[in-house]
Scaffold this motif. Structure first.
Motif, PDB file in Angstrom:
ATOM      1  N   PHE A  66      -9.956   4.193  -0.693  1.00  8.08           N
ATOM      2  CA  PHE A  66      -9.412   3.165  -1.704  1.00  8.08           C
ATOM      3  C   PHE A  66      -8.160   2.548  -0.744  1.00  8.08           C
ATOM      4  CE2 PHE A  66     -10.251   7.178  -4.325  1.00  8.08           C
ATOM      5  CZ  PHE A  66     -11.430   6.322  -4.908  1.00  8.08           C
ATOM      6  N   GLY A  67      -7.332   3.220   0.070  1.00  8.51           N
ATOM      7  CA  GLY A  67      -6.151   2.501   0.544  1.00  8.51           C
ATOM      8  C   GLY A  67      -6.251   1.464   1.327  1.00  8.51           C
ATOM      9  N   PHE A  68      -7.235   1.296   2.298  1.00  7.56           N
ATOM     10  CA  PHE A  68      -7.557   0.304   3.033  1.00  7.56           C
ATOM     11  C   PHE A  68      -8.028  -0.954   2.388  1.00  7.56           C
ATOM     12  CE2 PHE A  68      -9.807  -2.229   6.517  1.00  7.56           C
ATOM     13  CZ  PHE A  68      -8.847  -2.290   7.290  1.00  7.56           C
ATOM     14  N   PHE A  70      -7.378  -1.667  -0.794  1.00  7.29           N
ATOM     15  CA  PHE A  70      -6.210  -2.007  -1.505  1.00  7.29           C
ATOM     16  C   PHE A  70      -5.397  -2.909  -0.607  1.00  7.29           C
ATOM     17  CE2 PHE A  70      -6.938   1.420  -4.905  1.00  7.29           C
ATOM     18  CZ  PHE A  70      -7.781   0.705  -5.832  1.00  7.29           C
ATOM     19  N   ALA A  71      -5.359  -2.540   0.515  1.00 10.97           N
ATOM     20  CA  ALA A  71      -4.273  -3.130   1.393  1.00 10.97           C
ATOM     21  C   ALA A  71      -4.941  -4.388   2.101  1.00 10.97           C
ATOM     22  CB  ALA A  71      -3.858  -2.280   2.523  1.00 10.97           C
ATOM     23  N   PHE A  72      -6.115  -4.432   2.261  1.00 13.46           N
ATOM     24  CA  PHE A  72      -6.376  -5.641   3.185  1.00 13.46           C
ATOM     25  C   PHE A  72      -7.856  -6.107   2.853  1.00 13.46           C
ATOM     26  CE2 PHE A  72      -3.873  -2.673   6.250  1.00 13.46           C
ATOM     27  CZ  PHE A  72      -3.093  -3.674   6.785  1.00 13.46           C
ATOM     28  N   GLY A  73      -8.425  -5.604   1.663  1.00 16.20           N
ATOM     29  CA  GLY A  73      -9.697  -6.299   0.974  1.00 16.20           C
ATOM     30  C   GLY A  73      -9.354  -7.869   0.897  1.00 16.20           C
ATOM     31  N   SER A  74     -10.488  -8.425   1.332  1.00 16.93           N
ATOM     32  CA  SER A  74     -10.317  -9.886   1.235  1.00 16.93           C
ATOM     33  C   SER A  74     -11.563 -10.539   0.896  1.00 16.93           C
ATOM     34  CB  SER A  74      -9.959 -10.605   2.588  1.00 16.93           C
ATOM     35  OG  SER A  74     -10.767 -10.246   3.680  1.00 16.93           O
ATOM     36  N   SER A  95     -15.375  -9.692  11.522  1.00 18.01           N
ATOM     37  CA  SER A  95     -14.513 -10.531  12.509  1.00 18.01           C
ATOM     38  C   SER A  95     -13.190 -10.535  12.452  1.00 18.01           C
ATOM     39  CB  SER A  95     -14.994 -11.972  12.144  1.00 18.01           C
ATOM     40  OG  SER A  95     -14.845 -12.320  10.831  1.00 18.01           O
ATOM     41  N   THR A  96     -12.532  -9.792  11.321  1.00 16.13           N
ATOM     42  CA  THR A  96     -11.225  -9.708  11.065  1.00 16.13           C
ATOM     43  C   THR A  96     -10.619  -8.402  11.560  1.00 16.13           C
ATOM     44  OG1 THR A  96     -11.321 -11.232   9.321  1.00 16.13           O
ATOM     45  CG2 THR A  96      -9.176 -10.085   9.498  1.00 16.13           C
ATOM     46  N   TYR A  97     -11.319  -7.305  10.950  1.00 19.90           N
ATOM     47  CA  TYR A  97     -10.971  -5.858  11.092  1.00 19.90           C
ATOM     48  C   TYR A  97     -12.022  -4.911  11.731  1.00 19.90           C
ATOM     49  CZ  TYR A  97      -7.686  -7.618   7.537  1.00 19.90           C
ATOM     50  OH  TYR A  97      -6.677  -8.132   7.010  1.00 19.90           O
ATOM     51  N   TYR A 104      -5.001   2.686  12.994  1.00 22.40           N
ATOM     52  CA  TYR A 104      -3.706   2.244  13.248  1.00 22.40           C
ATOM     53  C   TYR A 104      -2.939   2.178  11.677  1.00 22.40           C
ATOM     54  CZ  TYR A 104       0.325  -0.110  15.053  1.00 22.40           C
ATOM     55  OH  TYR A 104       1.725  -0.210  15.010  1.00 22.40           O
ATOM     56  N   GLN A 105      -3.535   1.636  10.761  1.00 15.83           N
ATOM     57  CA  GLN A 105      -3.130   1.630   9.592  1.00 15.83           C
ATOM     58  C   GLN A 105      -2.798   2.726   8.806  1.00 15.83           C
ATOM     59  OE1 GLN A 105      -1.345  -0.947   8.444  1.00 15.83           O
ATOM     60  NE2 GLN A 105      -1.716  -2.282  10.076  1.00 15.83           N
TER      61      GLN A 105
END
Length: 465
Positions: A66-68, A70-74, A95-97, A104-105
């Motif tokens: 879930f965490g990633f 909620f943090a970086f979902g686009s 192409s972004t992550y 790292y996150q």
């Protein structure tokens, strides 16, 4: 399209740099474990070390599912408040992550739970750690990350709709990581109440010092080492050149960030050394260690955008913020065994305000626009940059306090009402190691009169009943 050899080498070096930074941040978990173990009484050492392990393993699963996201979902439903894509790393890499960025996150996410664990040490049921750690790393913390570190976030300095024309600068997380962890710990410690015997019948504090200064110092230096991944590593890429110069790039800013980090922690340590000497009358190693960490926490927001001399100012005032909040906590009857609320919450908030005052325009453009020429951004108020940035910094402080309070406060209160938050008085007096974990962390326990093994403890309980 075929990728050039030069581009492949550049991407490889940047990936290695980010992975190495992730490994350094993960070493901070060991630092937290040693610091926490040394800062509690011997009868609770095994418990606090196990909670640090739990923060890592539970945080890994919750952040993966879930965490990633909620943090970086686009995705198509992306919004300024919360991410909506990449659950369980679906569509990663892209192409972004990539996977290295996730790792790292993730290392940041589990650090937040470690901060909160320290605030409620020595009196919390183990099951409560499992619940709040999962919720904090899987939902509460990632939402704040989205606000600041996602290009879609409403507070992000990379957003297309900048708040006050600036966006908040929280480069490595004085607010995102430390203030979140500190406010969560504040609610946990407040709802649980102080440890048995921490305050006498007249409300005066009774000293309950940690049992092992060696572990505290070891933990401090491990955290210092890890902070070189925490702050400089937040550039994500090291091979990025600045177009306005011929010999500078992210590698220059990375080095400067490591210097500002070191200077802030050192200035805070010196200020705490002499400040506490004036207050208590002796040189206190444990207080100095916390002072050093307070300086690191404070500089984490502006580490990449301030001059080295400003970092010394940051560290000096962070020491007095910590000293003042510790005095206030005792007067209010607030008990935080690791001073995590005061250290991470108070110094984290100061770090955000400091950035709004001292950020340098040139460095802001380097950190957020790769040094591109012609870019104009608000910068520190004291540096002539106007009120835009400092306004965003204040908004960030208030937004984080409110968000964490309305999420973690009710969670801790619910755990309290369900009687799965705090251990019984008998278990607390005996110590969590013997009452919950089957034995002590050390072969010989220094406190006379306590059972040495779990079977002895159980027999004693049977006799009492």
């Amino acid at each position: 399209m075929e990728v050039s050899w030069e581009a492949s080498v550049t991407d490889s070096i940047n990936t290695v740099y980010l992975l190495f930074s992730a490994y350094l941040v993960f070493v901070m978990q060991l630092g937290f474990a040693m610091l926490c173990a040394g800062s509690v009484r011997a009868k609770n050492a095994m418990n606090i070390m196990l909670t640090n392990v739990v923060d890592a393993v539970v945080g890994s699963i919750s952040y993966y599912f879930f965490g990633f996201a909620f943090a970086f979902g686009s995705g198509s439903a992306s919004n300024p408040f919360i991410g909506t894509d990449y659950f369980a790393l679906k569509d990663i890499p892209n192409s972004t992550y990539d996977y290295s960025y996730f790792l790292y996150q993730w290392a940041f996410a589990i650090a937040v739970a470690g901060i909160t664990s320290g605030s409620i040490a020595e009196r919390t049921q183990f099951s409560a750690y499992l619940i709040f750690s999962f919720f904090l790393t899987g939902f509460v913390y990632p939402v704040v990350v989205h606000w600041l570190w996602s290009s879609n976030g409403w507070l992000s300095p990379s957003s297309s709709n900048l708040l006050f024309g600036s966006g908040a600068i929280d480069f490595a997380g004085s607010g995102v990581v430390h203030l979140v962890g500190g406010i969560a710990g504040l609610w946990g410690a407040f709802i649980e109440g102080p440890r048995v015997g921490r305050f006498d019948a007249f409300g005066k504090p009774v000293p309950m010092r940690g049992h092992n200064a060696t572990l505290v110092v070891l933990g401090t230096f491990l955290l210092w080492f890890g902070w070189f991944g925490f702050n400089p590593g937040s550039f994500d890429k090291i091979l990025v050149s600045y177009p306005t110069t011929t010999d500078q790039g992210n590698w220059t800013a990375v080095g400067r960030t490591a210097v500002t980090t070191t200077l802030a922690g050192s200035a805070a340590g010196i200020a705490t050394l002499f400040g506490r000497r004036l207050i208590v009358g002796h040189w206190d190693a444990l207080d100095v260690c916390n002072g050093v960490l307070g300086g690191f926490v404070a500089i984490t927001s502006g580490c990449s955008v301030v001059e080295p001399w400003a970092a010394i100012v940051c560290g000096f005032f962070s020491a007095w913020v910590l000293i003042g909040l510790n005095i206030l906590a005792l007067k209010l009857g607030f008990d935080d065994p690791l001073e995590a609320t005061q250290l991470h919450g108070g110094c984290g908030a100061w770090g955000l305000i400091f950035t709004g005052l001292f950020a340098k325009e040139e460095f802001v453009v380097q950190a957020y626009d790769s040094g591109e020429s012609g870019v104009v951004r608000p910068y520190g108020l004291f540096m002539g940059g106007g009120w835009g940035l400092i306004g965003c910094q204040v908004v960030e402080v208030l937004a984080i306090i409110c968000w964490v309070s309305i999420t973690m406060g009710p969670l801790f209160y619910a755990l309290h009402k369900l009687k799965i938050l705090r251990i019984s008085t008998e278990e607390e007096v005996a110590g969590l190691d013997i009452s919950s974990h089957g034995g002590y962390a050390y072969v010989a326990h220094p406190d006379e009169g306590h059972p040495r093994f779990y079977a002895d403890y159980m027999r004693l309980q049977d006799q009492r009943t």
